[in-house]
Design a protein around this motif. Structure first.
Motif, PDB file in Angstrom:
ATOM      1  N   PRO A 160      -6.386   0.643  -8.237  1.00 41.15           N
ATOM      2  CA  PRO A 160      -7.115   1.537  -7.110  1.00 41.15           C
ATOM      3  C   PRO A 160      -7.798   2.748  -7.162  1.00 41.15           C
ATOM      4  O   PRO A 160      -8.625   3.220  -6.612  1.00 41.15           O
ATOM      5  N   GLU A 161      -7.352   3.457  -8.575  1.00 40.77           N
ATOM      6  CA  GLU A 161      -8.074   4.831  -8.668  1.00 40.77           C
ATOM      7  C   GLU A 161      -9.096   4.472  -9.748  1.00 40.77           C
ATOM      8  O   GLU A 161     -10.184   5.265  -9.729  1.00 40.77           O
ATOM      9  N   GLN A 202      -4.147  -7.437  -1.039  1.00 40.46           N
ATOM     10  CA  GLN A 202      -4.652  -6.626   0.098  1.00 40.46           C
ATOM     11  C   GLN A 202      -3.600  -6.319   1.065  1.00 40.46           C
ATOM     12  O   GLN A 202      -3.355  -5.445   1.727  1.00 40.46           O
ATOM     13  N   LYS A 205      -1.418  -3.747  -0.380  1.00 40.16           N
ATOM     14  CA  LYS A 205      -2.069  -2.521  -0.264  1.00 40.16           C
ATOM     15  C   LYS A 205      -1.611  -1.472   1.040  1.00 40.16           C
ATOM     16  O   LYS A 205      -1.685  -0.315   1.127  1.00 40.16           O
ATOM     17  N   VAL A 206      -1.219  -2.321   1.967  1.00 40.35           N
ATOM     18  CA  VAL A 206      -1.037  -1.663   3.358  1.00 40.35           C
ATOM     19  C   VAL A 206       0.120  -0.596   3.400  1.00 40.35           C
ATOM     20  O   VAL A 206      -0.040   0.447   3.921  1.00 40.35           O
ATOM     21  N   ASN A 207       1.087  -1.109   2.725  1.00 40.10           N
ATOM     22  CA  ASN A 207       2.170  -0.139   2.460  1.00 40.10           C
ATOM     23  C   ASN A 207       2.499   0.419   1.308  1.00 40.10           C
ATOM     24  O   ASN A 207       3.270   1.082   0.990  1.00 40.10           O
ATOM     25  N   ASN A 208       1.415  -0.113   0.182  1.00 40.22           N
ATOM     26  CA  ASN A 208       1.711   0.334  -1.116  1.00 40.22           C
ATOM     27  C   ASN A 208       0.336   0.575  -1.653  1.00 40.22           C
ATOM     28  O   ASN A 208      -0.045  -0.418  -2.622  1.00 40.22           O
ATOM     29  N   PRO A 209      -0.439   1.504  -1.169  1.00 45.55           N
ATOM     30  CA  PRO A 209      -1.779   1.412  -1.659  1.00 45.55           C
ATOM     31  C   PRO A 209      -2.278   1.605  -3.132  1.00 45.55           C
ATOM     32  O   PRO A 209      -3.457   1.166  -3.360  1.00 45.55           O
ATOM     33  N   LEU A 210      -1.343   2.180  -3.940  1.00 47.26           N
ATOM     34  CA  LEU A 210      -1.688   2.422  -5.352  1.00 47.26           C
ATOM     35  C   LEU A 210      -0.837   1.177  -6.061  1.00 47.26           C
ATOM     36  O   LEU A 210      -1.206   1.243  -7.185  1.00 47.26           O
TER      37      LEU A 210
END
Length: 219
Positions: A160-161, A202, A205-210
């Motif tokens: 994600p980064e 996807q 990622k709602v609760n664990n974006p990384l």
């Protein structure tokens, strides 16, 4: 960039691809110095070693949640290579990453995860097949051997980064391994497709974006 421009800009002892990875990491970590580990067997692969990964850096990420961020060097073209100019992809076109909540049974950095990287890298070199986003990987048991954990496989996501970068040798994607449970693996295997894996990522990622792996997570 032409081959001639490349040869003027870089020298034979420059780790051109390595520097590109470092620049991408510096965007995130600024002046933080990672803990860096060379080949676990002590000998580089090209010199007869058993571990294809040239190096692995471990960063401390504040999160949330706070976690280790591991990044490989070795699946892309790291070193001076004028013949790689204008290639679409740098060597295999990716590097592995992994984000892990510190685990009580790991006395230091998670060396078992580094071995996972090397096992997957050996698969790539032996099979000629590479990893890309929206795939899943059954581990056929706990991803950390001899561990009471429900995490028994991975999905592959774009970090994600770190994302993707263009280097002088071509594109490099940072493929993050994300731990999944047996129930999640079974669901993905019922109708396997990249679209299904992408949808699963996807949702995660709602609760664990990384997309941080936690070995204590339950189904």
């Amino acid at each position: 960039m032409t081959k001639e421009e490349y040869e003027k800009l870089y020298h034979a002892d420059d780790a051109v691809g390595w520097m590109a990875i470092d620049e991408n990491l510096k965007r995130i970590y600024q002046e933080q110095e990672p803990r860096h580990y060379g080949p676990l067997c002590g000998i580089h692969y090209v010199a007869g070693g058993t571990d294809p990964i040239d190096g692995i850096s471990v960063y401390d990420h504040p999160g949330p949640p706070a976690h280790y961020h591991l990044v490989t060097y070795g699946m892309s073209q790291l070193y001076y290579s004028p013949d790689s100019v204008k290639e679409e992809f740098s060597k295999w076109g990716f590097e592995f990453t992994f984000r892990l909540v510190p685990f009580a049974e790991d006395e230091k950095d998670p060396f078992w995860a580094m071995q996972v990287f090397n096992n997957l890298a050996r698969y790539v070199y032996n099979s000629g097949r590479w990893f890309e986003e929206n795939q899943f990987i059954p581990a056929k048991g706990p991803i950390r051997l001899n561990t009471d954990t429900e995490i028994v496989g991975f999905v592959c996501a774009i970090d994600p980064e770190l994302g993707k970068i263009q280097t002088a040798h071509g594109e490099v994607s940072f493929i993050q391994l994300v731990g999944i449970t047996q129930n999640e693996l079974d669901s993905l295997m019922e109708a396997p497709s990249q679209a299904q894996v992408a949808s699963f990522i996807q949702d995660m990622k709602v609760n664990n974006p990384l997309l941080v792996t936690d070995l204590t997570r339950k189904s």
